[in-house]
Enzyme design. Sequence first.
Site, PDB file in Angstrom:
ATOM      1  N   ASP A 136      -5.042  -4.338  -5.540  1.00 38.33           N
ATOM      2  CA  ASP A 136      -3.865  -5.080  -5.991  1.00 38.33           C
ATOM      3  C   ASP A 136      -4.165  -5.747  -7.323  1.00 38.33           C
ATOM      4  O   ASP A 136      -5.212  -6.379  -7.475  1.00 38.33           O
ATOM      5  CB  ASP A 136      -3.535  -6.163  -4.943  1.00 38.33           C
ATOM      6  CG  ASP A 136      -2.067  -6.207  -4.595  1.00 38.33           C
ATOM      7  OD1 ASP A 136      -1.262  -6.488  -5.494  1.00 38.33           O
ATOM      8  OD2 ASP A 136      -1.733  -5.973  -3.418  1.00 38.33           O
TER       9      ASP A 136
ATOM     10  N   ASP B 167       1.542  -5.979  -8.614  1.00 37.17           N
ATOM     11  CA  ASP B 167       2.447  -6.942  -8.002  1.00 37.17           C
ATOM     12  C   ASP B 167       3.615  -7.268  -8.942  1.00 37.17           C
ATOM     13  O   ASP B 167       3.418  -7.456 -10.152  1.00 37.17           O
ATOM     14  CB  ASP B 167       1.623  -8.214  -7.736  1.00 37.17           C
ATOM     15  CG  ASP B 167       2.308  -9.194  -6.802  1.00 37.17           C
ATOM     16  OD1 ASP B 167       2.552  -8.824  -5.647  1.00 37.17           O
ATOM     17  OD2 ASP B 167       2.575 -10.344  -7.235  1.00 37.17           O
TER      18      ASP B 167
ATOM     19  N   GLU C 219       5.171  -2.541  -7.979  1.00 32.49           N
ATOM     20  CA  GLU C 219       6.118  -3.131  -7.021  1.00 32.49           C
ATOM     21  C   GLU C 219       7.413  -3.480  -7.755  1.00 32.49           C
ATOM     22  O   GLU C 219       7.427  -4.317  -8.650  1.00 32.49           O
ATOM     23  CB  GLU C 219       5.532  -4.404  -6.409  1.00 32.49           C
ATOM     24  CG  GLU C 219       6.445  -4.966  -5.321  1.00 32.49           C
ATOM     25  CD  GLU C 219       6.159  -6.422  -4.930  1.00 32.49           C
ATOM     26  OE1 GLU C 219       6.599  -6.832  -3.852  1.00 32.49           O
ATOM     27  OE2 GLU C 219       5.524  -7.153  -5.717  1.00 32.49           O
TER      28      GLU C 219
ATOM     29  N   HIS D 195       3.483  -5.849   3.682  1.00 29.53           N
ATOM     30  CA  HIS D 195       3.176  -7.199   4.153  1.00 29.53           C
ATOM     31  C   HIS D 195       4.290  -8.207   3.866  1.00 29.53           C
ATOM     32  O   HIS D 195       4.132  -9.392   4.162  1.00 29.53           O
ATOM     33  CB  HIS D 195       1.875  -7.672   3.503  1.00 29.53           C
ATOM     34  CG  HIS D 195       1.996  -7.773   2.010  1.00 29.53           C
ATOM     35  ND1 HIS D 195       2.213  -6.674   1.204  1.00 29.53           N
ATOM     36  CD2 HIS D 195       1.984  -8.837   1.179  1.00 29.53           C
ATOM     37  CE1 HIS D 195       2.325  -7.068  -0.046  1.00 29.53           C
ATOM     38  NE2 HIS D 195       2.184  -8.373  -0.100  1.00 29.53           N
ATOM     39  N   ASP D 196       5.386  -7.742   3.249  1.00 30.93           N
ATOM     40  CA  ASP D 196       6.518  -8.640   2.972  1.00 30.93           C
ATOM     41  C   ASP D 196       7.741  -8.279   3.802  1.00 30.93           C
ATOM     42  O   ASP D 196       8.812  -8.870   3.622  1.00 30.93           O
ATOM     43  CB  ASP D 196       6.919  -8.551   1.486  1.00 30.93           C
ATOM     44  CG  ASP D 196       5.813  -8.997   0.556  1.00 30.93           C
ATOM     45  OD1 ASP D 196       5.049  -9.904   0.922  1.00 30.93           O
ATOM     46  OD2 ASP D 196       5.716  -8.429  -0.556  1.00 30.93           O
TER      47      ASP D 196
END
Length: 535
Positions: free
Chosen positions: A96, A198, A265, A330-331
């Site tokens: 990430d 991200d 993302e 994870h969101d």
Amino acid sequence: MEWWRSAAIYQIYPRSFQDSNGDGTGDIEGIIARLDYLQELGIDCIWLSPFYPSPNKDFGYDISNYCEVDPLFGAMADFDRLVAEAHQRSLKVIVDLVPNHTSDQHEWFLEAKKSKSNEKRDWYVWRDAASGGGVPNNWPSYFGGPAWTLDPPSGQYYLHQFLPEQPDLNFRNGQVVEAMLDVMRFWLKRGIDGFRVDVIWLLVEAADFADEPINEHWHKNLIERARTIHTKIEDQPETHEVIQKMRQVLDQFSSPGKERMMIGEIYLPYDQLITYYGSKEQPECHLPFNFHLITDALDNWNAETVRKVVDEYMAILPAGESANWVLGNHDQFRFASRIGNAQSRIATMLLFTLPGSPTWYYGDEIGMVNGDIPLDRIIDPRGLRQPDVISEQRDPERTPMQWDGTAYGGFSTSDTWLPVNADYLERNVQAQEEQKDSMLNLVKHLLRLRKQHQALSTGTYASQSCEAGIFAYTRQFGDEKISVHLNFGSESRKIDGTGKILASTTMNTGRNDEKIGGTSGLTLKRFEGLVLLDS
Ligand code: GLC
């Protein structure tokens, strides 16, 4: 063909994958111990969510040092070993990259806060109060409240699109861009294969700092951030220039067979999303994440919607670019909780038989469901700051991986950072390995088929008719033609089909390899998906 064009990517949330030292939190050593499992599962690449030093206000997405490993997860030597061991098993590793913001404890921000004339001041985004006092404009934070926090000593406000403890870096400052490219070089030199970047579409904000237009359709069930329309804080033209520079670094570190990639993302409609591929002359993301199955289909899960989400994307995908698909991260709430067990199997078959690169979230292969988090165990800052908006809670999808039926699901030997789901006794890897028709074995079977049949991994895509709740499509490479038939409905249906059944979502092993002939009619059972090899 470059590996990332058809790679199955597996997201590991390091806190929750495997704890090796009994402190209740997952770590790098734990991931190494599970590499054989991942290899056997059949994925091609692992993506690690942040493992960098962090005060953990946003569980690692608030980074205080970009070029270190947080002792909670291990040491740099462990990371190097993870990369080496993964590569030995032909698994790629992407990490990430969180460029939009640092932690407020990062030395850059500590410097910047010292005074208005500090040389790092302009690395962040500072504004004076509005003329009447108060925040400089109406820009909202993702996590509720304004995107501005006052720094009392200087009387200025700093920007944060997330928590006040996550100040936004100023990507209009060339030194910031260079510093972030250096971070990329640091990890590329350690041998990683790329980055998941991200919130890449939020990197730059509008230079005029004007208010965003008010969203007339806002209502109180929506998050606060939806009160305005994000013409100023999202998707600015200058963001593309930064991404082009990131891409140049990746290209400099690439060679045939060893391409380094980035997957960005981005939550945007398709027409805006595809601009993040860039152009031939100025390429950007190798893969801008396509979240539309999550955002547009999971809450309205039927053949027509799913087909629309898939076909609109395939139609707009620029020539020469590769598709990608996601069902969870994870969101987002676990998809098994959103659509149920039977439809989860349909979704899984869909994900692994569409063209391009599928991304998979740890635990979905055993059908993990949302954790039931008691009120006093809620720790996700987004959830805590917006307690009334259920969809903002993210702890439920972050619970520990369920490996076996021993205490703590085989994830740890002591109390875990989030509770292990109560269903771990029945739903775990060990149990599903032994059960022929388990979700885990379905995932393995489909991943194996992708490797065995080029039509599935790299073949062309054509949508077929969509009747009576069935979404069907074909994939073709040379003479090899495969068709996929997904029955979303609760009634069995006769379809035309010839060939050999390569997979059924029911994992009825008698059915795999069954030969069917002619158009006399093949029965798709209720909620069944089939993969057929034309012969
Ligand atoms: C991304 C991450 C999310 C994080 C946010 C701020 O959306 O996926 O987990 O909270 O960025 O870094």
